[in-house]
Design a protein around this motif. Structure first.
Motif, mmCIF file in Angstrom:
data_model
loop_
_atom_site.group_PDB
_atom_site.id
_atom_site.type_symbol
_atom_site.label_atom_id
_atom_site.label_comp_id
_atom_site.label_asym_id
_atom_site.label_seq_id
_atom_site.Cartn_x
_atom_site.Cartn_y
_atom_site.Cartn_z
ATOM 1 N N UNK A 166 0.840 -1.204 0.000
ATOM 2 C CA UNK A 166 0.000 0.000 0.000
ATOM 3 C C UNK A 166 0.875 1.253 0.000
ATOM 4 N N UNK A 167 0.265 2.353 -0.409
ATOM 5 C CA UNK A 167 0.975 3.636 -0.424
ATOM 6 C C UNK A 167 1.338 4.078 0.998
ATOM 7 N N UNK A 168 0.473 3.779 1.964
ATOM 8 C CA UNK A 168 0.767 4.132 3.358
ATOM 9 C C UNK A 168 2.018 3.407 3.861
ATOM 10 N N UNK A 169 2.144 2.128 3.488
ATOM 11 C CA UNK A 169 3.321 1.371 3.906
ATOM 12 C C UNK A 169 4.587 1.883 3.221
ATOM 13 N N UNK A 170 4.484 2.249 1.942
ATOM 14 C CA UNK A 170 5.635 2.826 1.251
ATOM 15 C C UNK A 170 6.050 4.143 1.897
ATOM 16 N N UNK A 171 5.067 4.930 2.321
ATOM 17 C CA UNK A 171 5.375 6.193 2.999
ATOM 18 C C UNK A 171 6.070 5.934 4.336
ATOM 19 N N UNK A 172 5.639 4.920 5.061
ATOM 20 C CA UNK A 172 6.291 4.560 6.316
ATOM 21 C C UNK A 172 7.754 4.183 6.073
ATOM 22 N N UNK A 173 8.008 3.428 5.007
ATOM 23 C CA UNK A 173 9.386 3.050 4.680
ATOM 24 C C UNK A 173 10.219 4.278 4.316
ATOM 25 N N UNK A 174 9.623 5.216 3.572
ATOM 26 C CA UNK A 174 10.342 6.453 3.217
ATOM 27 C C UNK A 174 10.683 7.259 4.473
ATOM 28 N N UNK A 175 9.731 7.320 5.397
ATOM 29 C CA UNK A 175 9.981 8.048 6.640
ATOM 30 C C UNK A 175 11.104 7.387 7.450
ATOM 31 N N UNK A 176 11.127 6.066 7.449
ATOM 32 C CA UNK A 176 12.208 5.342 8.114
ATOM 33 C C UNK A 176 13.557 5.688 7.462
ATOM 34 N N UNK A 177 13.568 5.749 6.127
ATOM 35 C CA UNK A 177 14.802 6.076 5.410
ATOM 36 C C UNK A 177 15.276 7.492 5.711
ATOM 37 N N UNK A 178 14.357 8.410 5.841
ATOM 38 C CA UNK A 178 14.722 9.812 6.017
ATOM 39 C C UNK A 178 15.021 10.187 7.468
ATOM 40 N N UNK A 179 14.695 9.309 8.394
ATOM 41 C CA UNK A 179 14.929 9.598 9.805
ATOM 42 C C UNK A 179 16.393 9.324 10.134
ATOM 43 N N UNK A 180 17.150 10.382 10.382
ATOM 44 C CA UNK A 180 18.591 10.265 10.578
ATOM 45 C C UNK A 180 18.978 9.679 11.937
ATOM 46 N N UNK A 181 18.023 9.531 12.835
ATOM 47 C CA UNK A 181 18.384 8.936 14.129
ATOM 48 C C UNK A 181 18.748 7.456 13.983
ATOM 49 N N UNK A 182 18.361 6.837 12.852
ATOM 50 C CA UNK A 182 18.706 5.440 12.595
ATOM 51 C C UNK A 182 19.995 5.311 11.791
ATOM 52 N N UNK A 183 20.667 6.396 11.528
ATOM 53 C CA UNK A 183 21.924 6.376 10.796
ATOM 54 C C UNK A 183 21.723 6.588 9.313
ATOM 55 N N UNK A 184 22.835 6.654 8.576
ATOM 56 C CA UNK A 184 22.740 6.898 7.135
ATOM 57 C C UNK A 184 22.068 5.731 6.417
ATOM 58 N N UNK A 185 21.381 6.050 5.316
ATOM 59 C CA UNK A 185 20.638 5.020 4.594
ATOM 60 C C UNK A 185 21.184 4.772 3.188
ATOM 61 N N UNK A 186 22.160 5.539 2.767
ATOM 62 C CA UNK A 186 22.670 5.408 1.410
ATOM 63 C C UNK A 186 23.544 4.166 1.278
ATOM 64 N N UNK A 187 23.251 3.353 0.255
ATOM 65 C CA UNK A 187 24.069 2.190 -0.052
ATOM 66 C C UNK A 187 23.918 1.021 0.888
ATOM 67 N N UNK A 188 22.831 0.960 1.619
ATOM 68 C CA UNK A 188 22.622 -0.136 2.570
ATOM 69 C C UNK A 188 21.178 -0.615 2.451
#
Length: 110
Positions: free
Chosen positions: A52-74
């Motif tokens: 669903x689009x809501x789940x994709x948005x949740x994943x994007x928010x997880x990616x953009x949240x810097x408290x979990x560390x960098x997301x590039x290339x992982x």
């Protein structure tokens, strides 16, 4: 021709005369219409899970949240595991989505 003149080699010289013969057409009992029906048979959409689009948005928010560390290339699962190791409390729903859609690059990768 003189004795010193070389003859140009052909495929038949290299591979033999059998390799250059045209292949016989196979006698196929299936008509062209039947072949088109086989090729154009639609796949059932019920076997493919759609996220669903809501789940994709949740994943994007997880990616953009810097408290979990960098997301590039992982991959997301590696980033999620890293967040767990550092006790950062990532959303459990992210792990559920990764496990539910293991072959979907929209879910597994940034």
């Amino acid at each position: 021709m003189s004795k010193n003149t070389k003859r140009q080699r052909t495929l038949e010289d290299v591979f033999g005369s059998n390799s250059t013969k045209k292949r016989k057409k196979s006698n196929d009992d299936t008509s062209n219409v039947d072949k088109q029906n086989i090729v154009n048979t639609p796949t059932t959409s019920s076997t493919v899970k759609k996220i669903s689009d809501n789940d994709l948005e949740l994943l994007r928010q997880f990616d953009l949240d810097m408290k979990f560390g960098p997301c590039t290339g992982i991959p997301r699962i590696d980033r999620y595991d890293r967040a767990i190791r550092h006790e950062l409390d990532p959303p459990v729903r992210v792990l559920e989505l990764i496990n539910n859609y293991p072959n979907d690059r929209q879910v597994t990768h940034w």
